[in-house]
Write an enzyme that holds these catalytic residues in place. Structure first.
Site, PDB file in Angstrom:
ATOM      1  N   LYS A   1       0.830  -1.207   0.000  1.00  0.00           N
ATOM      2  CA  LYS A   1       0.000   0.000   0.000  1.00  0.00           C
ATOM      3  C   LYS A   1       0.868   1.262   0.000  1.00  0.00           C
ATOM      4  O   LYS A   1       0.474   2.285  -0.553  1.00  0.00           O
ATOM      5  CB  LYS A   1      -0.937   0.004   1.203  1.00  0.00           C
ATOM      6  CG  LYS A   1      -2.067  -1.025   1.069  1.00  0.00           C
ATOM      7  CD  LYS A   1      -3.112  -0.839   2.151  1.00  0.00           C
ATOM      8  CE  LYS A   1      -4.051  -2.032   2.270  1.00  0.00           C
ATOM      9  NZ  LYS A   1      -4.877  -2.303   1.101  1.00  0.00           N
TER      10      LYS A   1
ATOM     11  N   ARG B   1      -6.190  -7.953 -10.639  1.00  0.00           N
ATOM     12  CA  ARG B   1      -6.849  -9.214 -10.975  1.00  0.00           C
ATOM     13  C   ARG B   1      -8.295  -8.920 -11.358  1.00  0.00           C
ATOM     14  O   ARG B   1      -8.727  -7.780 -11.314  1.00  0.00           O
ATOM     15  CB  ARG B   1      -6.857 -10.123  -9.757  1.00  0.00           C
ATOM     16  CG  ARG B   1      -7.460  -9.404  -8.566  1.00  0.00           C
ATOM     17  CD  ARG B   1      -7.758 -10.289  -7.407  1.00  0.00           C
ATOM     18  NE  ARG B   1      -7.931  -9.543  -6.176  1.00  0.00           N
ATOM     19  CZ  ARG B   1      -9.019  -8.902  -5.807  1.00  0.00           C
ATOM     20  NH1 ARG B   1     -10.072  -8.899  -6.585  1.00  0.00           N
ATOM     21  NH2 ARG B   1      -9.079  -8.241  -4.668  1.00  0.00           N
TER      22      ARG B   1
ATOM     23  N   GLU C   1      -3.460   6.914   7.532  1.00  0.00           N
ATOM     24  CA  GLU C   1      -4.300   7.670   6.601  1.00  0.00           C
ATOM     25  C   GLU C   1      -5.351   8.479   7.325  1.00  0.00           C
ATOM     26  O   GLU C   1      -5.835   8.081   8.380  1.00  0.00           O
ATOM     27  CB  GLU C   1      -5.054   6.695   5.669  1.00  0.00           C
ATOM     28  CG  GLU C   1      -4.347   6.397   4.401  1.00  0.00           C
ATOM     29  CD  GLU C   1      -5.164   5.516   3.467  1.00  0.00           C
ATOM     30  OE1 GLU C   1      -6.359   5.265   3.722  1.00  0.00           O
ATOM     31  OE2 GLU C   1      -4.582   5.075   2.466  1.00  0.00           O
TER      32      GLU C   1
HETATM   33  P1  ADP Z   1      -8.057  -3.863   1.438  1.00  0.00           P
HETATM   34  O1  ADP Z   1      -6.804  -3.900   0.627  1.00  0.00           O
HETATM   35  O2  ADP Z   1      -7.924  -4.613   2.719  1.00  0.00           O
HETATM   36  O3  ADP Z   1      -9.282  -4.209   0.670  1.00  0.00           O
HETATM   37  P2  ADP Z   1      -8.648  -1.019   1.122  1.00  0.00           P
HETATM   38  O4  ADP Z   1      -7.604  -0.001   1.242  1.00  0.00           O
HETATM   39  O5  ADP Z   1      -9.105  -1.369  -0.250  1.00  0.00           O
HETATM   40  O6  ADP Z   1      -8.186  -2.334   1.907  1.00  0.00           O
HETATM   41  O7  ADP Z   1      -9.911  -0.571   1.974  1.00  0.00           O
HETATM   42  C1  ADP Z   1     -11.024  -1.408   2.192  1.00  0.00           C
HETATM   43  C2  ADP Z   1     -12.208  -0.578   2.679  1.00  0.00           C
HETATM   44  O8  ADP Z   1     -11.875   0.143   3.855  1.00  0.00           O
HETATM   45  C3  ADP Z   1     -12.671   0.483   1.710  1.00  0.00           C
HETATM   46  O9  ADP Z   1     -13.566  -0.032   0.767  1.00  0.00           O
HETATM   47  C4  ADP Z   1     -13.314   1.501   2.635  1.00  0.00           C
HETATM   48  O10 ADP Z   1     -14.601   1.077   3.002  1.00  0.00           O
HETATM   49  C5  ADP Z   1     -12.465   1.440   3.873  1.00  0.00           C
HETATM   50  N1  ADP Z   1     -11.397   2.456   3.865  1.00  0.00           N
HETATM   51  C6  ADP Z   1     -10.146   2.325   3.375  1.00  0.00           C
HETATM   52  N2  ADP Z   1      -9.428   3.453   3.536  1.00  0.00           N
HETATM   53  C7  ADP Z   1     -10.238   4.336   4.153  1.00  0.00           C
HETATM   54  C8  ADP Z   1     -10.078   5.688   4.626  1.00  0.00           C
HETATM   55  N3  ADP Z   1      -8.946   6.337   4.483  1.00  0.00           N
HETATM   56  N4  ADP Z   1     -11.128   6.266   5.227  1.00  0.00           N
HETATM   57  C9  ADP Z   1     -12.299   5.605   5.395  1.00  0.00           C
HETATM   58  N5  ADP Z   1     -12.507   4.342   4.997  1.00  0.00           N
HETATM   59  C10 ADP Z   1     -11.498   3.706   4.380  1.00  0.00           C
END
Ligand code: ADP
Length: 660
Positions: free
Chosen positions: A118, A295, A202
């Protein structure tokens, strides 16, 4: 162009079935690989060839790179489709395929590598003018530094494991107090889950919507986006409902986000299917990059529904080195699509997955309905894999029509044999705010009363109990060989009602009934009398007339659990108490088995411990009911097979006692 004649699918379940379908369409031979648990699975049957690769635990089969590569070579496969999950985003595997002369159906390994972390992903995207969530993704990982960065940003913040994924390894910190502890805990968790303790910090977007863009690239430098999907309806940071177009999308926003998505694709020399995930701030209208999934996504059918494209075919073509068959200009959405993921899980119990056998799986025929599944009646949901049963996708010309169709399908779908999230999905689709498109990623948490979904109307429970009772009565009736001319229960003392005891919704129900002539009964439940006619019984269905109204109920039995479904009331679970109290017959001397599919809450004894008759041995929980297994005689604990937290099936041997 490289020719692909044979594809090995390094995956299982519905995604394997999905890939097989496109292979067949393209005249490509498909090879399925399967584990012990999947030996009689549908996808194994559907493939042109199927090869056993090992034990049920993923590490011994679907994640075993050596076995998969050697099977691909043995079967003459030209390419490997990894599906999603398992090896799909494993850069070592992608590289190995290339080295062994096998085409990996996915993007180049540099792109996978760049998006595997990430922090690296955010750094790269910033360079390419893709807005990322404000935060810290630096090398300095000391707790003091991370704490300082969190404080600088202002709370709430989200800590994420750099190597995390699938919604795991995230932690919200609401205030400065305790932030150091939270960072330390997040590092520990990350280390044990992903073998790496690096974190990013974040800004937490409180009213965020998850909007993602399907991207596609080829090996000739072309990259396009194929519109968006909104996936904000999530539990445990995992999606359950996805739709396209997003209710908040405007032409301008789509252009901006689409451009950012294509920039991301270009930054990676992207050459296959991928998804750029963004979080959209409902309050400010800003959007930020979250990650690229390198993917095919679970929810790709939503995009296929609105565009008419076959994304798996496009993946295969890109992997062959063909240029994209469509340009950005060709991409136009038509209508609306919504996907609901049907899971074997208990929405009223923190969405905990459940295991069991899908005794029946049937759905109505509706125009514009697509069901992606590898489940059929008799399929097992095991502890080894994801508990998803099916993806239900509906497509229509308006969002309202899509909602109506999805409601209809979710009402009429029959999936019995275990607890599922069917009623929860229906409840979601019936929700007025969801229907109005007013939702964010916290919708389930903030707006849905999960406990109330499972609580049914008492009158519905009575109807379900009557139908279940007659279903059982009929089965016994059929089994009777003596006194054929008289219905069961029609005894000398037939004026005496018979009784059944059930547990419904954690409450005991006593059902009295009396035969009043052929197929005619009187039921007595909670002071009420019901006049009942039995109309017809089939293997899994009963039609009854109760107080002059006719109903059809779907019924499946698993041990002492009766799954009763009717399109108006949804699913009702009836737990049958012993009709004739059993004289404990032990199958294994001193063996204690689980009476029903359960989760093991606590093991109360240790090996070698002396126990007295009546002493508690193991606490099980099933459908939220706790049940203590007690010793039926004095003895010494010989061997324990139960492990706390484990999900087990009925009949699982928990432990053995020996006589001193
Ligand atoms: P993963 O790789 O585990 O899927 P993501 O970064 O894609 O993680 O985030 C998964 C979910 O978490 C997102 O769809 C959102 O709902 C929530 N999320 C991620 N980052 C944030 C953020 N900065 N603020 C609020 N919600 C977040």
């Amino acid at each position: 162009m490289k020719n692909i004649e044979t594809i090995l699918i390094a995956n299982r379940g519905e995604i394997a079935s999905r890939v097989i379908r496109t292979c067949r369409k393209m005249g490509i031979k498909s090879v399925a690989v399967f584990s012990e648990a999947d030996r009689d699975a549908l996808f194994v049957e559907q493939a042109d060839m199927a090869v056993f690769i090992g034990e049920s635990a993923p590490a011994a089969s679907y994640l075993d790179q050596d076995k998969i590569i050697s099977t691909a070579k043995k079967t003459g496969a030209d390419a490997i489709h990894p599906g999603y999950g398992f090896l799909s985003e494993n850069v070592t595997f992608a590289k190995r395929c290339a080295k062994e002369g096998l085409i990996f159906i996915g993007p180049n390994s540099e792109a996978i590598d760049a998006m595997g972390s990430k922090s690296k992903a955010k750094t790269l995207m910033t360079k390419h003018k893709v807005p990322v969530v404000p935060g810290y993704q630096g090398k300095d990982q000391r707790v003091e530094r991370l704490t300082k960065e969190a404080e600088k940003m202002g709370f709430p913040v989200l800590l994420k494991a750099t190597a995390g994924g699938g919604g795991k390894g995230m932690r919200i910190v609401h205030e400065a107090k305790g932030v150091e502890k939270a960072i330390e805990a997040a590092k520990r968790e990350s280390l044990s889950a992903f073998g790496d303790e690096e974190l990013i910090v974040e800004k937490y977007i409180a009213s965020g919507r998850h909007i993602e863009f399907q991207i596609f690239g080829d090996q000739h430098g072309n990259a396009i986006h194929i519109l968006e999907r909104e996936c904000s309806i999530q539990r445990r940071y995992q999606k359950v409902l996805e739709e396209s177009p997003s209710p908040v999308m405007s032409k301008k926003l789509r252009e901006e986000m689409g451009k950012a998505a294509v920039n991301a694709a270009k930054a990676l020399n992207y050459d296959n299917a991928g998804t750029v995930e963004f979080i959209y701030d409902d309050k400010s209208g800003d959007f930020y990059f979250l990650e690229v999934n390198t993917r095919l996504q679970v929810e790709h059918p939503v995009t296929e529904a609105v565009t008419g494209l076959d994304l798996v075919q496009m993946q295969i073509e890109s992997a062959q080195g063909l240029p994209l068959s469509v340009t950005q200009k060709d991409i136009k959405g038509s209508g609306y699509a919504l996907e609901a993921r049907l899971y074997a899980e208990d929405a009223s119990n923190d969405f905990l997955p459940v295991t069991g056998t899908v005794q029946r799986f049937e759905y109505p025929e509706v125009a514009g309905l697509r069901v992606e599944t590898a489940i059929r009646s008799g399929s097992k949901i095991s502890v080894f894999y994801d508990p998803m049963i099916a993806k239900i996708i509906v497509h229509d010309t308006s969002r309202a029509a899509v909602m109506r169709k999805m409601k209809y399908v979710l009402k009429h779908l029959v999936c019995q044999g275990m607890t599922t999230n069917q009623d929860f999905l229906l409840h979601m689709v019936e929700n007025a705010e969801f229907q109005a498109g007013k939702y964010d990623t916290h919708f389930i948490q903030n707006k849905i009363d999960l406990a109330s979904i499972a609580k049914k109307d008492p009158n519905d429970k009575a109807l379900a109990a009557i139908s279940a009772t007659l279903y059982g009565w009929q089965a016994r009736e059929k089994g009777r060989t003596l006194l054929r001319s008289m219905p069961s229960g029609w005894r000398n003392n037939f004026y005496e009602p018979q009784f059944e005891a059930y547990v419904i919704d954690e409450t005991e129900w006593k059902i009295g009934y009396r035969s009043k002539g052929k197929n005619h009964f009187e039921f007595y439940i909670c002071e009420e009398t019901y006049a009942v006619n039995l109309i017809a019984v089939e293997v899994h269905q009963i039609r009854v007339e109760i107080n002059e109204i006719q109903y059809t109920f779907q019924i499946a039995k698993s041990g002492n659990e009766l799954f009763v479904h009717n399109e108006r009331m949804g699913n009702i679970l009836i737990i049958q108490k012993e009709r004739f109290p059993a004289k404990e017959v032990e199958k294994i001397a001193g063996g204690y088995e689980a009476p029903m599919p359960s989760q093991i809450i606590k093991v109360l004894v240790k090996t070698g411990q002396k126990v007295k008759s009546g002493e508690g041995l193991v606490i099980l929980s099933s459908m939220k009911m706790e049940n203590t297994i007690e010793a039926v005689e004095d003895g010494v604990v010989d061997e324990i097979y139960a492990t706390e937290g484990g999900n087990i099936e009925a009949g699982f041997l928990l432990l053995k006692l020996k006589n001193k």
